[in-house]
Scaffold this motif. Structure first.
Motif, short mmCIF file in Angstrom:
data_model
loop_
_atom_site.label_atom_id
_atom_site.label_comp_id
_atom_site.label_asym_id
_atom_site.label_seq_id
_atom_site.Cartn_x
_atom_site.Cartn_y
_atom_site.Cartn_z
N MET A 215 36.55 34.60 40.04
CA MET A 215 35.99 35.88 39.62
C MET A 215 35.95 36.79 40.84
N MET A 216 36.27 38.07 40.64
CA MET A 216 36.20 39.03 41.75
C MET A 216 35.84 40.40 41.22
N ALA A 217 35.24 41.19 42.10
CA ALA A 217 34.89 42.57 41.76
C ALA A 217 35.42 43.48 42.86
N VAL A 218 35.96 44.62 42.47
CA VAL A 218 36.42 45.63 43.44
C VAL A 218 35.95 47.00 42.98
N HIS A 219 35.65 47.84 43.95
CA HIS A 219 35.29 49.23 43.66
C HIS A 219 35.63 50.03 44.91
N PHE A 220 36.66 50.88 44.79
CA PHE A 220 37.09 51.67 45.94
C PHE A 220 38.01 52.79 45.49
N VAL A 221 38.27 53.71 46.41
CA VAL A 221 39.21 54.80 46.19
C VAL A 221 40.32 54.61 47.22
N ASP A 222 41.58 54.64 46.77
CA ASP A 222 42.69 54.45 47.71
C ASP A 222 42.96 55.71 48.53
N PHE A 223 43.96 55.67 49.39
CA PHE A 223 44.27 56.80 50.29
C PHE A 223 44.77 58.03 49.53
N HIS A 224 45.06 57.87 48.24
CA HIS A 224 45.55 58.99 47.43
C HIS A 224 44.49 59.50 46.46
N GLY A 225 43.26 58.99 46.60
CA GLY A 225 42.17 59.46 45.77
C GLY A 225 42.03 58.76 44.43
N LYS A 226 42.82 57.72 44.20
CA LYS A 226 42.72 56.99 42.92
C LYS A 226 41.63 55.93 43.01
N GLU A 227 40.75 55.92 41.99
CA GLU A 227 39.66 54.95 41.98
C GLU A 227 40.06 53.66 41.27
N TYR A 228 39.62 52.56 41.84
CA TYR A 228 39.81 51.23 41.26
C TYR A 228 38.42 50.62 41.13
N SER A 229 38.03 50.24 39.92
CA SER A 229 36.72 49.64 39.72
C SER A 229 36.85 48.58 38.64
N TYR A 230 36.81 47.32 39.06
CA TYR A 230 37.05 46.21 38.13
C TYR A 230 36.15 45.03 38.42
N GLY A 231 35.74 44.36 37.36
CA GLY A 231 35.20 43.01 37.43
C GLY A 231 36.25 42.16 36.75
N LEU A 232 36.82 41.17 37.44
CA LEU A 232 37.95 40.42 36.88
C LEU A 232 37.72 38.91 36.86
N PHE A 233 38.14 38.31 35.76
CA PHE A 233 38.16 36.86 35.62
C PHE A 233 39.60 36.39 35.81
N ASN A 234 39.76 35.31 36.53
CA ASN A 234 41.06 34.64 36.72
C ASN A 234 42.19 35.58 37.16
N PRO A 235 41.92 36.44 38.16
CA PRO A 235 43.01 37.30 38.63
C PRO A 235 44.11 36.46 39.28
N LYS A 236 45.34 36.88 39.03
CA LYS A 236 46.49 36.12 39.55
C LYS A 236 47.60 37.09 39.91
N ILE A 237 48.19 36.91 41.08
CA ILE A 237 49.33 37.72 41.48
C ILE A 237 50.55 37.13 40.76
N VAL A 238 51.18 37.95 39.91
CA VAL A 238 52.32 37.45 39.14
C VAL A 238 53.66 37.89 39.73
N SER A 239 53.63 38.92 40.59
CA SER A 239 54.84 39.29 41.33
C SER A 239 54.42 40.10 42.55
N HIS A 240 55.30 40.11 43.55
CA HIS A 240 55.00 40.85 44.77
C HIS A 240 56.29 41.28 45.46
N SER A 241 56.16 42.31 46.29
CA SER A 241 57.32 42.80 47.03
C SER A 241 57.61 41.89 48.22
N VAL A 242 58.84 41.97 48.70
CA VAL A 242 59.20 41.30 49.94
C VAL A 242 58.65 42.13 51.10
N GLU A 243 58.72 43.44 50.92
CA GLU A 243 58.23 44.36 51.95
C GLU A 243 56.75 44.09 52.25
#
Length: 185
Positions: A72-100
């Motif tokens: 379980m994880m919780a996040v609440h923040f605004v990114d460098f472009h002003g977009k807000e992210y606010s989530y309480g998440l169960f079983n978060p999983k990275i399903v793909s990612h960049s090489v970069e």
């Protein structure tokens, strides 16, 4: 209410364990805990309330950081472009990612680490995360730059990994070749 006294610090066994999946639907106790984690993050960013309750500001919190080995994880923040992210998440999983790769020029910090750890923490510049929200919705979020870094930091906690595990001990302050600053993404 979660306070700094509830946050386990580095050296505690739970921070090095792989957290257990949460059986869905989550119990009311699990939902309440995740909601409390999200409220902690929000309150920690309010200068007045943070001072009142003696909280260090944070942008994310994973259940192992409060001594609970569950995914379980919780996040609440605004990114460098002003977009807000606010989530309480169960079983978060990275399903793909960049090489970069990407990184925060000033390094990373952690509510479970009471010391400054200088060094560049290489992360994937882009990630796609699947999870179940506090409201029970299955989501898939594509993240880049700062948002991707925050999510990777918290998901690392669910896998028993600390941010400083990624720092190149031989050359901690030099970004990996080809990596770009999260501020530029």
């Amino acid at each position: 209410m979660i306070t700094m006294k509830d946050i386990v610090r580095e050296g505690h066994d739970v921070l090095r364990q792989k957290a257990e999946e949460v059986s869905l639907p989550p119990t009311s106790e699990e939902k309440e805990m995740l909601n409390d984690m999200l409220q902690f993050i929000k309150i920690s960013q309010d200068d007045e309330l943070a001072e009142k309750y003696d909280l260090r500001p944070g942008v994310g919190l994973a259940a192992p950081q409060i001594g609970v080995s569950k995914r379980m994880m919780a996040v609440h923040f605004v990114d460098f472009h002003g977009k807000e992210y606010s989530y309480g998440l169960f079983n978060p999983k990275i399903v793909s990612h960049s090489v970069e790769q990407s990184y925060l020029p000033g390094g990373e910090g952690c509510l479970s680490v009471d010391r400054d750890v200088p060094g560049i923490v290489p992360r994937h510049a882009r990630v796609t995360v699947k999870a179940t929200t506090l409201e029970g919705e299955e989501i898939k979020v594509r993240l880049k730059g700062y948002a991707a870094i925050v999510f990777q930091h918290e998901i690392d906690h669910l896998n028993g990994v600390m941010f400083y595990d990624h720092i190149n001990q031989d050359d901690p302050l030099t970004p990996p070749e080809g990596a770009i600053s999260a501020e530029e993404i």
